[in-house]
Every structure is written in structure tokens, then in C-alpha cells.
Design a protein around this motif. Sequence first.
Motif, PDB file in Angstrom:
ATOM      1  N   TYR A 305       0.832  -1.195   0.000  1.00  0.00           N
ATOM      2  CA  TYR A 305       0.000   0.000   0.000  1.00  0.00           C
ATOM      3  C   TYR A 305       0.868   1.247   0.000  1.00  0.00           C
ATOM      4  CZ  TYR A 305      -3.348   3.563   1.335  1.00  0.00           C
ATOM      5  OH  TYR A 305      -4.114   4.695   1.355  1.00  0.00           O
ATOM      6  N   SER A 306       0.456   2.247  -0.812  1.00  0.00           N
ATOM      7  CA  SER A 306       1.131   3.546  -0.855  1.00  0.00           C
ATOM      8  C   SER A 306       0.083   4.647  -0.686  1.00  0.00           C
ATOM      9  CB  SER A 306       1.867   3.738  -2.190  1.00  0.00           C
ATOM     10  OG  SER A 306       2.906   2.792  -2.331  1.00  0.00           O
ATOM     11  N   GLY A 307       0.458   5.676   0.032  1.00  0.00           N
ATOM     12  CA  GLY A 307      -0.452   6.790   0.232  1.00  0.00           C
ATOM     13  C   GLY A 307       0.177   7.824   1.156  1.00  0.00           C
ATOM     14  N   GLY A 320      -8.934   5.076   2.858  1.00  0.00           N
ATOM     15  CA  GLY A 320      -8.015   5.058   1.725  1.00  0.00           C
ATOM     16  C   GLY A 320      -7.436   3.682   1.492  1.00  0.00           C
ATOM     17  N   THR A 324      -8.077   1.273  -1.999  1.00  0.00           N
ATOM     18  CA  THR A 324      -6.961   0.754  -2.782  1.00  0.00           C
ATOM     19  C   THR A 324      -6.855  -0.760  -2.729  1.00  0.00           C
ATOM     20  OG1 THR A 324      -5.722   2.782  -2.376  1.00  0.00           O
ATOM     21  CG2 THR A 324      -4.466   0.875  -3.125  1.00  0.00           C
ATOM     22  N   SER A 325      -7.025  -1.332  -1.538  1.00  0.00           N
ATOM     23  CA  SER A 325      -6.767  -2.771  -1.376  1.00  0.00           C
ATOM     24  C   SER A 325      -8.013  -3.620  -1.205  1.00  0.00           C
ATOM     25  CB  SER A 325      -5.875  -2.987  -0.152  1.00  0.00           C
ATOM     26  OG  SER A 325      -6.581  -2.643   1.031  1.00  0.00           O
TER      27      SER A 325
END
Length: 340
Positions: A305-307, A320, A324-325
Amino acid sequence: MRYKDFELVDFLADEFFILWVKNPDKNTQHFWEKWLIEHPEKREIVMKAISIIRGVSYKEGEHLSDSAYIDIFENIISADKEKGKLGRGFLNSDKNNNIKNIAAILIFGFCAWMGYYHTFLYSEPAPVSNKTFVIKRSTPIGSRSLITLADSSKVHLNSSSEISYPSDLATSNRWVELKGEGFFEIKKNGKPFTVLIGGTKIEVLGTSFNVKVEENKLSVALMTGKVMVKDQKGNQVSLYPDEMLVMEKSGDLYKSDFDTLKVTGWKDNVLVFDSDNFENCRKKIEAWYGVEIILKGEIRKSWVYSGTYINESLENVLRGVNITSGLKFKIENRKVEMFN
């Protein structure tokens, strides 16, 4: 009488002051640290009072000997004579008689109070030298703080971190001991500043850098200035701006460049995920918000995960991650359940 008007004997008889010296807590420590910064002219007399109070130790059921009474009183007399203020107007007439009168009053009052204090209030103090004592500041899990030291240096302290430093940092001993993670902005004043992490020393003059102590490694990321890192094995490594030194627990060490936002963004309330696996993601969220994450089900090994979040709530960060996931979540008090 206000504390700014106190003389040595006044500090020796003040319960709030003695409570701080003998058994400091968050309230007394915060008050006296602030007070000493605002009244540097009283630092010397405060140090003498601390030395005398710390020098008197009792075991349960014990009493001071006559020689101990005399030693305590002589410390009080000699310290006040240096300032030329002992007895004020009393010494203008019969010096010897007045000293005896003052002695009787001081010894009686001081010893009566000490008997009460050691019977009902006393707890064993931490060791302290005659010239200085150690101040500790910490942040609980889920919070961050900014600490301004007496020399105007600043320390941003991350979640679950602690620093210790001497009370006379502004005048002589410029050192800080760190546990956890801190970002340092050191004020240049011609005197060296040292950050201690176990047996490792980081020596600086005027600079800004991030230090992170983890279970298996130590990392030092330099923003401005120059630092020298010295470990127990005799290794010495100089760092220049935009360089990061990583020291593994195994003894290996290496330099690398670093992403400023990823390494130091936390001090500006920026939470960064950069291709983090679930375990790293979980640790960051738990430390940042002071919660416990419980995973129900399994996560695929390729999960990352990126954020980047600036001053965001826990719910928005989890939302978030969900977008995403696909991981769903439920928040209940200080616990978060995550599931597919």
C-alpha cells in the motif's frame, strides 16, 4: 512569598520543591523546568538546594545523627554567606548570637519537616550530581510533541519516544539521550551538541537531522549541516546533507540517500506509506493513532500500500486503504478490525 524571591532556606522548606527533587512527576517536572528557564538567575541557588536535599537520605526508622544535623546546617550557612544575604538585618548587631539563633530556628524547623516528610512522603530518588540533574520528556503512543531546549534547540519527538537531558544544557552539557525517534534542530552556539543512543554518539554543532532507533537498526538522516556518528566499535562516519547512515544491529553500516517526506514528514503530521506490506502498514497506523489493529482472515503476500496523508483522521486513512486494497474495517474504541 513568590518563588522568584526565595533564598536557599526557603527552597529547603518548600514541600512542592522537595517533592519535585525527591519524587518528580509530570506536573512538578513541567513547572520547575519552565520556572528555571524563566529565572536563570536562580539556577545556582536551586542547584545548591537540590544538592542538600538529595544528600539527606533515610532508611525507615532511622534518625539523623548530631553530626548530620551540623553538616546540613553548615551547608545552609556557607551557601547563604556566599550571597551575603544570611540573616539579612539580624547580622547587623551581635553576629555570633544571631547565628546561633538562626541555627536553632533552621535546624528545628528543617529537621521537624524532614521527619514528617520521610515518614509520610519520601521515596528513593534517582542519583544526581552536585551540579546538574536529568530531565526526561516522553510522548505516549499515538502522539507527537515539540520540545524547545534551554539553548533554543528544538526536538520533535515521535510517538512512543523519550529524551533525557541535563538541566544545565544551556550553559555547559549539551547532550540528549534518545529512545525511539526524534528530529533535531540544533542551535549553533559554539559548543558541541551530542545525541546519545546506547553506545553510539552523534556529534553536531548546528544542524538538523532525523534519528530513528529500531529493534534491529539505527538510522541517521541529515538535512542540513554536518554530523559525526561514532559507535562502540570505534567506527566514525561523517554525514553531509541528504545522506543517511544505517547501522545494523549486526554491526554492518552503510550510507544511502533518502526521501525527505518519507523519513521526516512525521514531524509535520504527514503519514507516508510507500509500497508498505501489511505488517509495516499496521505498525505505522498503530503508532500514529494509538490503536490496535486486528486482522481477520489472510492477506496475500504481494499486498502493498502507498499513500500520503496530512493531518488526516484514522477513519479517512482506513478508508483510503479500503479503496486501494479492498480491506474493510470496523473501529471500536481503540481497536480496529480489518477483514476481506
